[in-house]
Design an enzyme around this catalytic site. Structure first.
Site, PDB file in Angstrom:
ATOM      1  N   ASP B   7       0.903   2.782   7.728  1.00  0.00           N
ATOM      2  CA  ASP B   7       1.162   1.437   7.202  1.00  0.00           C
ATOM      3  C   ASP B   7       1.083   1.566   5.682  1.00  0.00           C
ATOM      4  O   ASP B   7      -0.013   1.630   5.119  1.00  0.00           O
ATOM      5  CB  ASP B   7       0.102   0.460   7.722  1.00  0.00           C
ATOM      6  CG  ASP B   7       0.354  -0.954   7.225  1.00  0.00           C
ATOM      7  OD1 ASP B   7       1.527  -1.338   7.072  1.00  0.00           O
ATOM      8  OD2 ASP B   7      -0.635  -1.677   6.976  1.00  0.00           O
ATOM      9  N   GLU B  68       6.090   2.203   8.650  1.00  0.00           N
ATOM     10  CA  GLU B  68       6.610   0.834   8.662  1.00  0.00           C
ATOM     11  C   GLU B  68       7.795   0.727   7.725  1.00  0.00           C
ATOM     12  O   GLU B  68       7.760   1.200   6.599  1.00  0.00           O
ATOM     13  CB  GLU B  68       5.524  -0.166   8.245  1.00  0.00           C
ATOM     14  CG  GLU B  68       5.990  -1.595   8.403  1.00  0.00           C
ATOM     15  CD  GLU B  68       4.910  -2.606   8.075  1.00  0.00           C
ATOM     16  OE1 GLU B  68       3.889  -2.624   8.775  1.00  0.00           O
ATOM     17  OE2 GLU B  68       5.094  -3.369   7.108  1.00  0.00           O
ATOM     18  N   ASP B 141      -4.993  -2.708   7.762  1.00  0.00           N
ATOM     19  CA  ASP B 141      -4.011  -1.646   7.525  1.00  0.00           C
ATOM     20  C   ASP B 141      -4.208  -0.492   8.508  1.00  0.00           C
ATOM     21  O   ASP B 141      -3.245   0.140   8.939  1.00  0.00           O
ATOM     22  CB  ASP B 141      -4.145  -1.109   6.093  1.00  0.00           C
ATOM     23  CG  ASP B 141      -4.275  -2.222   5.089  1.00  0.00           C
ATOM     24  OD1 ASP B 141      -3.292  -2.529   4.415  1.00  0.00           O
ATOM     25  OD2 ASP B 141      -5.368  -2.814   4.996  1.00  0.00           O
TER      26      ASP B 141
END
Lengths: 179, 179
Positions: B7, B68, B141
């Protein structure tokens, strides 16, 4: 001062190396473009950009790397790729301990043409004149990379002088800013 | 399949490693965050992120890296840093020859909660359940990185099966797309 300028992009990343000090004729040492195929995977394109930049850093051994500052409001369709290419440039420079400086497109245009809203042709014309070239470097990304290096030689030095002046008049201890 | 999920972020980059195949209980191998100081220079922050990711890749030896997908329309203030951190993650993976796959935030949410518009708490709760943890991983996260890895195990395999099925029924020669 030897500056390597980078105009970041995934498809074409412009690189230009300029040697000089303010108030003296500038010298172009090299100019070119690192290209990656538009149909390659993004990770592979970043690896190709890393190899390309490393080869330029090895060959020209600049003291400073100047990179165009990328803004999220411009060219939304390409801005992510531009940001990612610029990250690789900054990473390569910092990994070698080279200082990285960012300049905005309008700072670069203002530095070389006197106007922050100059067009590509005007920037190309001034780069050609300032570096005493026979013709404007092509593609425009290559000319922009040279303009960045020139901008840094002129602005960077002014910034350094300002920082030195501030440092000379600074109190002995200053509280560090908190993150 | 062992997947390292990332992330991306400049201040906190979440990392989570999950082992598993669809239809079987998943196993969390590791989870954590690579942090960089907000007041450090951007190039130095990218070097710290590179070192952090390299350490995770060395330790866990994933087969795939899932990152991501960053969009320019979201969180304009932080999107450039997010794009730059994601570039370093993709570069580190591709440099080792690891496949890199991107998943959008809504694909990840849909994969783990059934809804592409689930909130952070819902994602954290499902990650906790699917990996049989005692509590949701913190910060968010880290939980998001695990969710990415889970999403990839489930979606990636479906995509692979689809690709295999297409390949099996493909004519012997197909004209390559032009760039």
């Amino acid at each position: 001062m030897r500056v390597l300028g980078v105009d970041p992009g995934l498809t074409r990343l412009g690189i230009g190396v300029v040697d000089g000090v303010p108030g003296r004729p500038l010298t172009m040492l090299g100019v070119g473009v690192v290209r990656t195929p538009a149909d390659a995977e993004i990770g592979h394109r970043l690896v190709l950009i890393e190899r390309g930049i490393e080869a330029w850093l090895d060959e020209y051994r600049p003291e400073v790397v100047a990179v165009e500052r990328v803004f999220s409001q411009h060219n939304v369709s390409t801005v992510m790729g531009t940001a990612q290419a610029s990250a690789v440039a900054m990473l390569c420079a910092s990994r070698r301990g080279l200082p990285v400086h960012l300049h905005t497109p309008s700072e670069v245009k203002a530095a070389v043409t006197g106007s922050g809203r100059a067009d590509k042709a005007q920037v190309g014309a001034m780069v050609t004149r300032l570096l005493r070239l026979d013709a404007p470097p092509k593609p425009a990304d290559a000319a922009d990379a040279l303009a960045l290096a020139i901008c840094h030689i002129w602005r960077g030095t002014a910034t350094n002088r300002l920082q030195q002046a501030i440092a000379a008049h600074r109190p002995a201890r200053i509280q560090e800013p908190r993150a």
